[in-house]
Design a protein around this motif. Sequence first.
Motif, PDB file in Angstrom:
ATOM      1  N   VAL A 195      42.938  40.157  36.634  1.00 57.27           N
ATOM      2  CA  VAL A 195      42.923  41.274  35.692  1.00 57.27           C
ATOM      3  C   VAL A 195      41.542  41.925  35.679  1.00 57.27           C
ATOM      4  N   PHE A 196      41.514  43.258  35.657  1.00 56.71           N
ATOM      5  CA  PHE A 196      40.239  43.971  35.578  1.00 56.71           C
ATOM      6  C   PHE A 196      40.438  45.284  34.829  1.00 56.71           C
ATOM      7  N   THR A 197      39.353  45.836  34.349  1.00 56.42           N
ATOM      8  CA  THR A 197      39.368  47.178  33.786  1.00 56.42           C
ATOM      9  C   THR A 197      38.713  48.113  34.793  1.00 56.42           C
ATOM     10  N   PRO A 198      39.160  49.369  34.879  1.00 54.91           N
ATOM     11  CA  PRO A 198      38.679  50.272  35.931  1.00 54.91           C
ATOM     12  C   PRO A 198      37.270  50.800  35.667  1.00 54.91           C
ATOM     13  N   GLU A 199      36.312  49.903  35.753  1.00 57.17           N
ATOM     14  CA  GLU A 199      34.892  50.247  35.632  1.00 57.17           C
ATOM     15  C   GLU A 199      34.191  49.737  36.882  1.00 57.17           C
ATOM     16  N   ARG A 200      33.163  50.433  37.324  1.00 60.23           N
ATOM     17  CA  ARG A 200      32.561  50.126  38.618  1.00 60.23           C
ATOM     18  C   ARG A 200      32.023  48.700  38.693  1.00 60.23           C
ATOM     19  N   LEU A 201      31.347  48.242  37.649  1.00 63.66           N
ATOM     20  CA  LEU A 201      30.805  46.888  37.680  1.00 63.66           C
ATOM     21  C   LEU A 201      31.918  45.842  37.707  1.00 63.66           C
ATOM     22  N   VAL A 202      32.973  46.077  36.941  1.00 66.80           N
ATOM     23  CA  VAL A 202      34.089  45.125  36.887  1.00 66.80           C
ATOM     24  C   VAL A 202      34.832  45.110  38.219  1.00 66.80           C
ATOM     25  N   VAL A 203      35.042  46.289  38.814  1.00 63.93           N
ATOM     26  CA  VAL A 203      35.732  46.360  40.103  1.00 63.93           C
ATOM     27  C   VAL A 203      34.909  45.677  41.190  1.00 63.93           C
ATOM     28  N   ALA A 204      33.584  45.833  41.140  1.00 60.01           N
ATOM     29  CA  ALA A 204      32.725  45.157  42.118  1.00 60.01           C
ATOM     30  C   ALA A 204      32.878  43.645  42.009  1.00 60.01           C
ATOM     31  N   GLU A 205      32.947  43.134  40.777  1.00 54.59           N
ATOM     32  CA  GLU A 205      33.153  41.692  40.603  1.00 54.59           C
ATOM     33  C   GLU A 205      34.540  41.285  41.075  1.00 54.59           C
ATOM     34  N   THR A 206      35.529  42.142  40.865  1.00 59.59           N
ATOM     35  CA  THR A 206      36.891  41.840  41.305  1.00 59.59           C
ATOM     36  C   THR A 206      36.954  41.711  42.820  1.00 59.59           C
ATOM     37  N   ARG A 207      36.261  42.605  43.544  1.00 56.45           N
ATOM     38  CA  ARG A 207      36.231  42.502  45.005  1.00 56.45           C
ATOM     39  C   ARG A 207      35.615  41.178  45.444  1.00 56.45           C
ATOM     40  N   ARG A 208      34.528  40.776  44.772  1.00 58.23           N
ATOM     41  CA  ARG A 208      33.890  39.498  45.120  1.00 58.23           C
ATOM     42  C   ARG A 208      34.819  38.324  44.808  1.00 58.23           C
ATOM     43  N   THR A 209      35.543  38.437  43.696  1.00 56.67           N
ATOM     44  CA  THR A 209      36.462  37.360  43.315  1.00 56.67           C
ATOM     45  C   THR A 209      37.593  37.221  44.319  1.00 56.67           C
ATOM     46  N   LEU A 210      38.105  38.329  44.823  1.00 54.86           N
ATOM     47  CA  LEU A 210      39.156  38.274  45.840  1.00 54.86           C
ATOM     48  C   LEU A 210      38.689  37.488  47.054  1.00 54.86           C
ATOM     49  N   ALA A 211      37.461  37.767  47.514  1.00 55.07           N
ATOM     50  CA  ALA A 211      36.926  37.050  48.672  1.00 55.07           C
ATOM     51  C   ALA A 211      36.711  35.582  48.346  1.00 55.07           C
ATOM     52  N   ALA A 212      36.192  35.298  47.155  1.00 59.01           N
ATOM     53  CA  ALA A 212      35.917  33.908  46.777  1.00 59.01           C
ATOM     54  C   ALA A 212      37.198  33.090  46.666  1.00 59.01           C
ATOM     55  N   LEU A 213      38.243  33.673  46.091  1.00 52.99           N
ATOM     56  CA  LEU A 213      39.513  32.955  45.980  1.00 52.99           C
ATOM     57  C   LEU A 213      40.142  32.735  47.348  1.00 52.99           C
ATOM     58  N   ALA A 214      40.059  33.742  48.230  1.00 56.13           N
ATOM     59  CA  ALA A 214      40.572  33.569  49.590  1.00 56.13           C
ATOM     60  C   ALA A 214      39.823  32.454  50.305  1.00 56.13           C
ATOM     61  N   LEU A 215      38.522  32.376  50.063  1.00 53.81           N
ATOM     62  CA  LEU A 215      37.715  31.320  50.680  1.00 53.81           C
ATOM     63  C   LEU A 215      38.171  29.943  50.217  1.00 53.81           C
ATOM     64  N   ARG A 216      38.657  29.849  48.991  1.00 50.48           N
ATOM     65  CA  ARG A 216      39.148  28.579  48.447  1.00 50.48           C
ATOM     66  C   ARG A 216      40.603  28.317  48.823  1.00 50.48           C
ATOM     67  N   GLY A 217      41.248  29.285  49.477  1.00 49.22           N
ATOM     68  CA  GLY A 217      42.659  29.106  49.810  1.00 49.22           C
ATOM     69  C   GLY A 217      43.581  29.340  48.640  1.00 49.22           C
TER      70      GLY A 217
END
Length: 377
Positions: A195-217
Amino acid sequence: MRVLLFTGKGGVGKTTLAAATAALLAGRGHRTLVVSTDPAHSLADVLAVPLGPTPSRVDTALHAAHIDARALVDQSWPALREHLGRFAAGLGLAALDAEELTVLPGVDELLALTEVARLARTGEWDVVVVDCGPTAETLRLLALPEAIAAYLERSRARVLADVRAAAAVATDLAEHLADLRSLLTDPATTGVRLVFTPERLVVAETRRTLAALALRGIHVDALIANRLVPRARRWQGPAAAWLRARRSEQDAVMSDLDAGGVPLRVVEHRAAEPVGTAALLSLAADLYADTDPLAARPAGTPLLSITPDGPDHLLRLALPLPAAADLDLARVGDDLSITIDGVRRVIALPLLLRHHTVTDAEADAAGLLVRFAAERT
């Protein structure tokens, strides 16, 4: 049986959306349990019912609970003290006191996650919806089974020659944690709703979270953009102009989010805060419309794949890398250490690559490509 984990940056509305999803599923006849592992425990406020650590009925097919990690530590202490005491003795360490155990990093999160798995496997529920803590805490929680299991595996090898009993305890713990990780990484069972709100800082963290979760499988099966300003095409005046400008800015922010094929759902901001089952059902109707809230996104490309390239081999890691990701790659013995924006995972290399040398690596839209060259004799 499905497990749906809702997480995101603090304050984005994950608790409300988790509760709304659970209410909708229960309304469609699924035996549903919604639980909170967030120390803030606002789930009771959203559902407008008192909650405790034991699942209690909210509606006909809906039950809910707050998981109290500190209480789990207290309840589990006698058995943990016995097991960890034997294990620590095998390593030549002093026995742990109960107060020391409660401050060990990750113990409360690990027990909360274990309790979620236990509830999921009782057979009482068709779906367990989890209101997780903020993103950083959730990533640490989801990484614990793998990290601790790897530590126990290394420790077991050191202890085995001297203390058979401690080695047996390590084996039991490692197998338990491996089972826990198998639940979290099975896309047919477990999915993350980010879940995210459409703000630039939050979206930037969301992109990082997507990569981090993929890294964890960990499988992300949906992104949810929450609290979008309603469209105001027919409205007039300064307020309407502001609303249109704000929504245009939010749309532009979302267009910059490279979701890597993950479905995106949107929820518009509501004048009144959704509290209680009726309001949550109305919110869920907007969130899911006529789609199935349990629908799982296909697992897609495996995290690791190897292809020959002449005498070399190419190792592909399918990760949704943000454009400005801080990436570090290191070969450590028979392992490959990958760090993305401070999140690290150590991957055991396949036997095929253990006698090869890393000669090059590059990142692209599909992830990370590492070249392994055969050692010259």
